[in-house]
Design a protein around this motif. Structure first.
Motif, mmCIF file in Angstrom:
data_model
loop_
_atom_site.group_PDB
_atom_site.id
_atom_site.type_symbol
_atom_site.label_atom_id
_atom_site.label_comp_id
_atom_site.label_asym_id
_atom_site.label_seq_id
_atom_site.Cartn_x
_atom_site.Cartn_y
_atom_site.Cartn_z
ATOM 1 N N LYS A 188 0.840 -1.193 0.000
ATOM 2 C CA LYS A 188 0.000 0.000 0.000
ATOM 3 C C LYS A 188 0.878 1.247 0.000
ATOM 4 C CE LYS A 188 -3.737 -2.055 2.770
ATOM 5 N NZ LYS A 188 -4.626 -1.819 3.950
ATOM 6 N N TRP A 189 0.392 2.290 -0.663
ATOM 7 C CA TRP A 189 1.118 3.565 -0.691
ATOM 8 C C TRP A 189 2.563 3.381 -1.150
ATOM 9 C CZ3 TRP A 189 -1.122 2.170 4.234
ATOM 10 C CH2 TRP A 189 -2.452 2.578 4.360
ATOM 11 N N MET A 190 2.746 2.411 -2.062
ATOM 12 C CA MET A 190 4.051 2.132 -2.667
ATOM 13 C C MET A 190 5.054 1.514 -1.699
ATOM 14 S SD MET A 190 4.539 5.495 -5.105
ATOM 15 C CE MET A 190 4.605 6.613 -3.697
ATOM 16 N N HIS A 191 4.576 0.957 -0.585
ATOM 17 C CA HIS A 191 5.475 0.356 0.399
ATOM 18 C C HIS A 191 4.864 -0.928 0.984
ATOM 19 C CE1 HIS A 191 7.160 4.435 0.303
ATOM 20 N NE2 HIS A 191 8.279 3.866 0.709
ATOM 21 N N PRO A 192 5.708 -1.810 1.521
ATOM 22 C CA PRO A 192 5.195 -3.006 2.195
ATOM 23 C C PRO A 192 4.391 -2.596 3.425
ATOM 24 C CG PRO A 192 7.543 -3.231 1.697
ATOM 25 C CD PRO A 192 7.194 -1.791 1.468
ATOM 26 N N CYS A 193 3.181 -3.108 3.521
ATOM 27 C CA CYS A 193 2.292 -2.778 4.633
ATOM 28 C C CYS A 193 1.733 -4.092 5.188
ATOM 29 C CB CYS A 193 1.157 -1.872 4.164
ATOM 30 S SG CYS A 193 0.021 -1.358 5.481
ATOM 31 N N TYR A 194 1.625 -4.163 6.503
ATOM 32 C CA TYR A 194 1.238 -5.413 7.143
ATOM 33 C C TYR A 194 -0.017 -5.202 7.974
ATOM 34 C CZ TYR A 194 5.727 -6.643 5.353
ATOM 35 O OH TYR A 194 6.769 -6.868 4.488
ATOM 36 N N THR A 195 -0.994 -6.090 7.772
ATOM 37 C CA THR A 195 -2.309 -5.891 8.357
ATOM 38 C C THR A 195 -2.752 -7.071 9.219
ATOM 39 O OG1 THR A 195 -3.445 -6.864 6.436
ATOM 40 C CG2 THR A 195 -2.994 -4.486 6.367
ATOM 41 N N PHE A 196 -3.690 -6.771 10.092
ATOM 42 C CA PHE A 196 -4.342 -7.795 10.911
ATOM 43 C C PHE A 196 -5.842 -7.625 10.727
ATOM 44 C CE2 PHE A 196 -6.561 -8.849 14.883
ATOM 45 C CZ PHE A 196 -6.219 -10.186 14.993
ATOM 46 N N GLU A 197 -6.472 -8.631 10.142
ATOM 47 C CA GLU A 197 -7.906 -8.576 9.835
ATOM 48 C C GLU A 197 -8.248 -7.295 9.084
ATOM 49 O OE1 GLU A 197 -10.056 -9.248 13.464
ATOM 50 O OE2 GLU A 197 -9.462 -11.359 13.570
ATOM 51 N N LYS A 198 -7.426 -7.002 8.066
ATOM 52 C CA LYS A 198 -7.594 -5.864 7.155
ATOM 53 C C LYS A 198 -7.322 -4.509 7.811
ATOM 54 C CE LYS A 198 -10.831 -8.318 4.148
ATOM 55 N NZ LYS A 198 -12.148 -8.280 3.448
ATOM 56 N N LYS A 199 -6.815 -4.499 9.026
ATOM 57 C CA LYS A 199 -6.456 -3.264 9.713
ATOM 58 C C LYS A 199 -4.948 -3.050 9.604
ATOM 59 C CE LYS A 199 -10.595 -2.355 11.422
ATOM 60 N NZ LYS A 199 -11.363 -1.130 11.100
ATOM 61 N N ASN A 200 -4.540 -1.846 9.216
ATOM 62 C CA ASN A 200 -3.115 -1.553 9.072
ATOM 63 C C ASN A 200 -2.414 -1.573 10.427
ATOM 64 O OD1 ASN A 200 -3.440 -1.058 6.262
ATOM 65 N ND2 ASN A 200 -4.112 1.027 6.700
ATOM 66 N N ILE A 201 -1.332 -2.333 10.511
ATOM 67 C CA ILE A 201 -0.565 -2.424 11.754
ATOM 68 C C ILE A 201 0.771 -1.698 11.632
ATOM 69 C CG2 ILE A 201 0.556 -3.950 13.416
ATOM 70 C CD1 ILE A 201 -2.465 -4.126 13.523
ATOM 71 N N VAL A 202 1.540 -2.070 10.618
ATOM 72 C CA VAL A 202 2.877 -1.494 10.488
ATOM 73 C C VAL A 202 3.282 -1.438 9.018
ATOM 74 C CG1 VAL A 202 4.075 -3.705 10.714
ATOM 75 C CG2 VAL A 202 5.226 -1.615 11.468
ATOM 76 N N LEU A 203 4.108 -0.477 8.696
ATOM 77 C CA LEU A 203 4.554 -0.267 7.325
ATOM 78 C C LEU A 203 6.077 -0.113 7.328
ATOM 79 C CD1 LEU A 203 3.007 1.942 4.610
ATOM 80 C CD2 LEU A 203 5.279 2.584 5.402
ATOM 81 N N ILE A 204 6.719 -0.613 6.281
ATOM 82 C CA ILE A 204 8.166 -0.479 6.136
ATOM 83 C C ILE A 204 8.460 0.613 5.115
ATOM 84 C CG2 ILE A 204 10.285 -1.620 5.351
ATOM 85 C CD1 ILE A 204 9.057 -4.284 6.253
ATOM 86 N N HIS A 205 9.273 1.581 5.485
ATOM 87 C CA HIS A 205 9.633 2.617 4.528
ATOM 88 C C HIS A 205 11.020 3.159 4.819
ATOM 89 C CE1 HIS A 205 7.896 6.213 7.070
ATOM 90 N NE2 HIS A 205 8.389 5.287 7.837
#
Length: 217
Positions: free
Chosen positions: A41-58
């Motif tokens: 998402k947003w051009m970066h790896p994004c990690y979700t729990f039950e479709k909720k954004n938890i953490v993103l790597i940038h």
């Protein structure tokens, strides 16, 4: 961690990374060990729990980071969370300058990720400061009175974009400077653009744009 849990778009992101590649890969492994869903998402790896954004790597020029979307709600037992700018209300970063830092902090990082997951499970939300708590500068209000279409366009902006403009105008100490800032931003407001919107449609104030895009003037 299994290959089936790896998102092909993140594979492509990593293969194209010119900086922080080793750090990104280590962060990816750590996050996937926490059983999160890998998305892009947003051009970066994004990690979700039950479709909720938890953490993103940038990553940026000076550092790469894990960005916790509701980091403001974490206990931050080790005092390592960073508020990217004073106007960021919810998100918090943990920054790194080399892969060894990440390796040494792996246990701590996983603890923070698991805590972030628990925040989502509990349904906790950040108590955002409402725009009504910000005073609209007199210079902006004068333009609203002079040009009703400007007021209409401003009110059509998202709350976050409204807040950015208000803070930007208000920070100027002199009325003449505030008036100049308002005038320079009028066309962007009328075009429905935020203060820091890029041609990519993202904001450079947000963690999702790497700043390589040309500003909309």
């Amino acid at each position: 961690m299994t290959n089936s849990r790896m998102n092909p778009k993140v594979d492509e992101f990593l293969s194209n990374a010119k900086k922080w590649k080793e750090e990104y890969e280590k962060l990816r492994n750590i996050v996937l060990d926490c059983e999160l869903t890998e998305e892009f998402k947003w051009m970066h790896p994004c990690y979700t729990f039950e479709k909720k954004n938890i953490v993103l790597i940038h990553g940026f020029k000076e550092y790469c980071a894990l960005l916790f979307h509701k980091g403001a709600l974490l206990q931050d037992a080790h005092g390592i969370l960073i508020q990217q700018t004073e106007n960021v209300q919810a998100a918090r970063q943990i920054r790194f300058t080399n892969v060894q830092e990440i390796i040494e902090m792996e246990t701590i990082l996983k603890a923070y990720i698991y805590e972030a997951i628990e925040v989502e499970k509990a349904g906790l939300e950040v108590n955002f400061k409402k725009n009504t708590e910000f005073i609209i500068p007199e210079e902006l209000q004068n333009k609203f009175d002079e040009i009703p279409a400007l007021k209409t366009a401003f009110e059509a902006l998202t709350p976050g974009r409204q807040r950015e403009y208000i803070l930007y105008f208000s920070k100027a100490k002199k009325s003449k400077t505030r008036e100049s800032r308002v005038e320079k931003c009028m066309q962007k407001i009328l075009n429905g653009k935020g203060l820091n919107d890029c041609t990519c449609g993202l904001s450079q104030k947000q963690p999702y744009c790497d700043g390589s895009h040309k500003y909309i003037r």
